[in-house]
Design a protein around this motif. Sequence first.
Motif, PDB file in Angstrom:
ATOM      1  N   ILE A  19       0.865  -1.187   0.000  1.00 57.93           N
ATOM      2  CA  ILE A  19       0.000   0.000   0.000  1.00 57.93           C
ATOM      3  C   ILE A  19       0.898   1.232   0.000  1.00 57.93           C
ATOM      4  CG2 ILE A  19      -1.791   1.242   1.272  1.00 57.93           C
ATOM      5  CD1 ILE A  19      -2.569  -1.559   2.466  1.00 57.93           C
ATOM      6  N   PRO A  20       0.851   2.051  -1.056  1.00 59.66           N
ATOM      7  CA  PRO A  20       1.834   3.132  -1.243  1.00 59.66           C
ATOM      8  C   PRO A  20       1.887   4.150  -0.104  1.00 59.66           C
ATOM      9  CG  PRO A  20       0.528   2.817  -3.242  1.00 59.66           C
ATOM     10  CD  PRO A  20      -0.099   1.976  -2.187  1.00 59.66           C
ATOM     11  N   VAL A  21       0.735   4.449   0.519  1.00 60.22           N
ATOM     12  CA  VAL A  21       0.714   5.502   1.549  1.00 60.22           C
ATOM     13  C   VAL A  21       1.102   4.975   2.927  1.00 60.22           C
ATOM     14  CG1 VAL A  21      -0.968   6.905   0.312  1.00 60.22           C
ATOM     15  CG2 VAL A  21      -1.774   5.196   1.966  1.00 60.22           C
ATOM     16  N   PHE A  22       1.268   3.665   3.057  1.00 62.21           N
ATOM     17  CA  PHE A  22       1.656   3.074   4.339  1.00 62.21           C
ATOM     18  C   PHE A  22       3.173   2.933   4.423  1.00 62.21           C
ATOM     19  CE2 PHE A  22      -2.362   0.375   5.568  1.00 62.21           C
ATOM     20  CZ  PHE A  22      -3.104   1.550   5.638  1.00 62.21           C
ATOM     21  N   THR A  23       3.696   3.046   5.630  1.00 58.82           N
ATOM     22  CA  THR A  23       5.111   2.749   5.854  1.00 58.82           C
ATOM     23  C   THR A  23       5.319   1.227   5.786  1.00 58.82           C
ATOM     24  OG1 THR A  23       4.840   2.482   8.239  1.00 58.82           O
ATOM     25  CG2 THR A  23       5.343   4.718   7.414  1.00 58.82           C
ATOM     26  N   ALA A  24       6.578   0.825   5.779  1.00 58.21           N
ATOM     27  CA  ALA A  24       6.889  -0.611   5.794  1.00 58.21           C
ATOM     28  C   ALA A  24       6.221  -1.280   6.995  1.00 58.21           C
ATOM     29  CB  ALA A  24       8.403  -0.811   5.839  1.00 58.21           C
ATOM     30  N   LEU A  25       6.335  -0.648   8.157  1.00 57.97           N
ATOM     31  CA  LEU A  25       5.751  -1.202   9.379  1.00 57.97           C
ATOM     32  C   LEU A  25       4.234  -1.314   9.265  1.00 57.97           C
ATOM     33  CD1 LEU A  25       6.292  -2.144  12.304  1.00 57.97           C
ATOM     34  CD2 LEU A  25       6.023   0.241  13.027  1.00 57.97           C
ATOM     35  N   GLU A  26       3.594  -0.282   8.743  1.00 56.51           N
ATOM     36  CA  GLU A  26       2.133  -0.283   8.605  1.00 56.51           C
ATOM     37  C   GLU A  26       1.676  -1.328   7.586  1.00 56.51           C
ATOM     38  OE1 GLU A  26       1.348   4.453   9.651  1.00 56.51           O
ATOM     39  OE2 GLU A  26       1.753   3.822   7.587  1.00 56.51           O
ATOM     40  N   ASN A  27       2.446  -1.494   6.503  1.00 60.35           N
ATOM     41  CA  ASN A  27       2.109  -2.508   5.497  1.00 60.35           C
ATOM     42  C   ASN A  27       2.112  -3.905   6.101  1.00 60.35           C
ATOM     43  OD1 ASN A  27       1.685  -2.065   2.428  1.00 60.35           O
ATOM     44  ND2 ASN A  27       3.133  -0.448   2.976  1.00 60.35           N
ATOM     45  N   VAL A  28       3.120  -4.183   6.921  1.00 60.12           N
ATOM     46  CA  VAL A  28       3.233  -5.521   7.518  1.00 60.12           C
ATOM     47  C   VAL A  28       2.147  -5.740   8.564  1.00 60.12           C
ATOM     48  CG1 VAL A  28       4.734  -7.062   8.849  1.00 60.12           C
ATOM     49  CG2 VAL A  28       5.698  -5.649   7.024  1.00 60.12           C
ATOM     50  N   VAL A  73       9.613  -6.508   2.490  1.00 62.86           N
ATOM     51  CA  VAL A  73       8.415  -6.042   3.221  1.00 62.86           C
ATOM     52  C   VAL A  73       7.229  -6.958   2.884  1.00 62.86           C
ATOM     53  CG1 VAL A  73       6.737  -4.174   3.507  1.00 62.86           C
ATOM     54  CG2 VAL A  73       9.178  -3.636   3.330  1.00 62.86           C
ATOM     55  N   ALA A  74       7.083  -7.285   1.603  1.00 66.20           N
ATOM     56  CA  ALA A  74       5.983  -8.150   1.173  1.00 66.20           C
ATOM     57  C   ALA A  74       6.094  -9.539   1.807  1.00 66.20           C
ATOM     58  CB  ALA A  74       5.978  -8.264  -0.354  1.00 66.20           C
ATOM     59  N   ILE A  75       7.317 -10.028   1.924  1.00 68.61           N
ATOM     60  CA  ILE A  75       7.554 -11.333   2.550  1.00 68.61           C
ATOM     61  C   ILE A  75       7.191 -11.273   4.039  1.00 68.61           C
ATOM     62  CG2 ILE A  75       9.397 -12.930   3.258  1.00 68.61           C
ATOM     63  CD1 ILE A  75      10.697 -12.103   0.436  1.00 68.61           C
ATOM     64  N   ALA A  76       7.640 -10.208   4.708  1.00 67.34           N
ATOM     65  CA  ALA A  76       7.332 -10.034   6.133  1.00 67.34           C
ATOM     66  C   ALA A  76       5.825  -9.982   6.361  1.00 67.34           C
ATOM     67  CB  ALA A  76       7.998  -8.759   6.658  1.00 67.34           C
ATOM     68  N   ARG A  77       5.116  -9.266   5.489  1.00 68.24           N
ATOM     69  CA  ARG A  77       3.655  -9.144   5.611  1.00 68.24           C
ATOM     70  C   ARG A  77       2.981 -10.508   5.455  1.00 68.24           C
ATOM     71  NH1 ARG A  77       0.956  -5.912   0.870  1.00 68.24           N
ATOM     72  NH2 ARG A  77       1.759  -7.756  -0.186  1.00 68.24           N
ATOM     73  N   ALA A  78       3.505 -11.340   4.559  1.00 67.86           N
ATOM     74  CA  ALA A  78       2.887 -12.641   4.293  1.00 67.86           C
ATOM     75  C   ALA A  78       3.036 -13.606   5.456  1.00 67.86           C
ATOM     76  CB  ALA A  78       3.501 -13.261   3.033  1.00 67.86           C
ATOM     77  N   ILE A  79       4.133 -13.480   6.216  1.00 71.70           N
ATOM     78  CA  ILE A  79       4.404 -14.491   7.248  1.00 71.70           C
ATOM     79  C   ILE A  79       4.148 -14.006   8.674  1.00 71.70           C
ATOM     80  CG2 ILE A  79       6.057 -15.725   5.798  1.00 71.70           C
ATOM     81  CD1 ILE A  79       8.322 -14.345   7.206  1.00 71.70           C
ATOM     82  N   VAL A  80       3.935 -12.704   8.861  1.00 71.16           N
ATOM     83  CA  VAL A  80       3.875 -12.156  10.219  1.00 71.16           C
ATOM     84  C   VAL A  80       2.732 -12.748  11.049  1.00 71.16           C
ATOM     85  CG1 VAL A  80       2.452 -10.134   9.628  1.00 71.16           C
ATOM     86  CG2 VAL A  80       4.035 -10.024  11.577  1.00 71.16           C
ATOM     87  N   ALA A  81       1.606 -13.039  10.414  1.00 70.56           N
ATOM     88  CA  ALA A  81       0.450 -13.559  11.155  1.00 70.56           C
ATOM     89  C   ALA A  81       0.473 -15.091  11.264  1.00 70.56           C
ATOM     90  CB  ALA A  81      -0.851 -13.104  10.495  1.00 70.56           C
ATOM     91  N   GLU A  82       1.591 -15.685  10.843  1.00 72.21           N
ATOM     92  CA  GLU A  82       1.785 -17.145  10.942  1.00 72.21           C
ATOM     93  C   GLU A  82       0.632 -17.925  10.300  1.00 72.21           C
ATOM     94  OE1 GLU A  82       2.570 -18.011  15.057  1.00 72.21           O
ATOM     95  OE2 GLU A  82       4.290 -16.651  15.131  1.00 72.21           O
ATOM     96  N   PRO A  83       0.404 -17.686   8.999  1.00 69.72           N
ATOM     97  CA  PRO A  83      -0.673 -18.402   8.318  1.00 69.72           C
ATOM     98  C   PRO A  83      -0.341 -19.891   8.192  1.00 69.72           C
ATOM     99  CG  PRO A  83       0.686 -17.267   6.717  1.00 69.72           C
ATOM    100  CD  PRO A  83       1.167 -16.835   8.065  1.00 69.72           C
ATOM    101  N   LYS A  84      -1.367 -20.675   7.955  1.00 69.79           N
ATOM    102  CA  LYS A  84      -1.188 -22.122   7.805  1.00 69.79           C
ATOM    103  C   LYS A  84      -0.405 -22.443   6.520  1.00 69.79           C
ATOM    104  CE  LYS A  84      -3.999 -26.319   7.872  1.00 69.79           C
ATOM    105  NZ  LYS A  84      -5.362 -26.853   8.049  1.00 69.79           N
ATOM    106  N   ILE A  85      -0.661 -21.638   5.479  1.00 69.41           N
ATOM    107  CA  ILE A  85      -0.071 -21.879   4.156  1.00 69.41           C
ATOM    108  C   ILE A  85       0.517 -20.575   3.634  1.00 69.41           C
ATOM    109  CG2 ILE A  85      -0.586 -22.534   1.754  1.00 69.41           C
ATOM    110  CD1 ILE A  85      -3.129 -23.972   3.017  1.00 69.41           C
ATOM    111  N   VAL A  86       1.704 -20.648   3.047  1.00 75.01           N
ATOM    112  CA  VAL A  86       2.293 -19.490   2.377  1.00 75.01           C
ATOM    113  C   VAL A  86       2.483 -19.839   0.902  1.00 75.01           C
ATOM    114  CG1 VAL A  86       4.294 -17.975   2.180  1.00 75.01           C
ATOM    115  CG2 VAL A  86       3.459 -18.624   4.435  1.00 75.01           C
ATOM    116  N   LEU A  87       1.926 -19.005   0.034  1.00 76.93           N
ATOM    117  CA  LEU A  87       2.091 -19.138  -1.406  1.00 76.93           C
ATOM    118  C   LEU A  87       2.996 -18.011  -1.880  1.00 76.93           C
ATOM    119  CD1 LEU A  87      -1.656 -19.787  -2.352  1.00 76.93           C
ATOM    120  CD2 LEU A  87       0.107 -21.483  -1.823  1.00 76.93           C
ATOM    121  N   ALA A  88       4.125 -18.362  -2.464  1.00 73.10           N
ATOM    122  CA  ALA A  88       5.132 -17.354  -2.826  1.00 73.10           C
ATOM    123  C   ALA A  88       5.461 -17.460  -4.306  1.00 73.10           C
ATOM    124  CB  ALA A  88       6.383 -17.556  -1.978  1.00 73.10           C
ATOM    125  N   ASP A  89       5.249 -16.355  -5.029  1.00 74.85           N
ATOM    126  CA  ASP A  89       5.514 -16.315  -6.472  1.00 74.85           C
ATOM    127  C   ASP A  89       6.835 -15.591  -6.716  1.00 74.85           C
ATOM    128  OD1 ASP A  89       5.140 -16.676  -9.145  1.00 74.85           O
ATOM    129  OD2 ASP A  89       3.506 -15.231  -9.365  1.00 74.85           O
TER     130      ASP A  89
END
Length: 232
Positions: free
Chosen positions: A100-109, A155-171
């Motif tokens: 999200i362009p208007v969010f900081t790295a921390l806010e995005n995650v 940042v995108a990687i951190a956002r994907a894993i921070v909530a400890e999802p059951k499955i991670v799909l990475a392209d």
Amino acid sequence: MHYAPVIECQQVCKTFADGDSVIKAVDQLDLQVFSGEFICLYGASGSGKTTLLNMIGGLDRPCSGEVFLDKHPLSHYSDDTLTDVRLHKIGFIFQSYNLIPVFTALENVAFIMQMQGVDSKIALSKSQAILQKVGLGEMLNRRPSELSGGQQQRVAIARAIVAEPKIVLADEPTANLDSKNSEQLLELMHELNRDLGMTFIISSHDPQVIEAAERRIELADGKIIHDDSIQN
């Protein structure tokens, strides 16, 4: 020992119109993925890797066949239900980052956890910790436009894993990373896989990623042509 697959694709097809012709991006594909696997999908561009990931994650629907998540057919879910499933069960790492362009790295995650209803202080604290793990502890307050492509990817990687999802799909998660950062990312993914049982399905051309996977699945023309699963 494995029991029921966490993800199953049965005779999944996806076609796209290209002028007068029809392209079979995924062609009658069968696949079972079990909880805790660390899988790399590889193959030439256009082999169907991204399309398959998108269907597994419910971002795209197959033209025929069925994708099951925890035995539930995704075709039976409404768009709103699919959004909820993605929010709570699946972490996505996109080639295009989708920050999200208007969010900081921390806010995005932190955004995903806040959407889940996690307390804001907890979300920000966990997000700060994961950004430090991916080497961005000094860049918490920078917006995407102030980050390099490789930094945005982390940042995108951190956002994907921070909530400890059951499955991670990475392209193509290492596409914009140098070998050192790629190695650190793979170590982090393996740690989450080992310690939390997180299932990873990664599409990649990167030999480093392919080598790191416990199960390698090669696609060509929308079909699986090789699957060297070490888990039977």
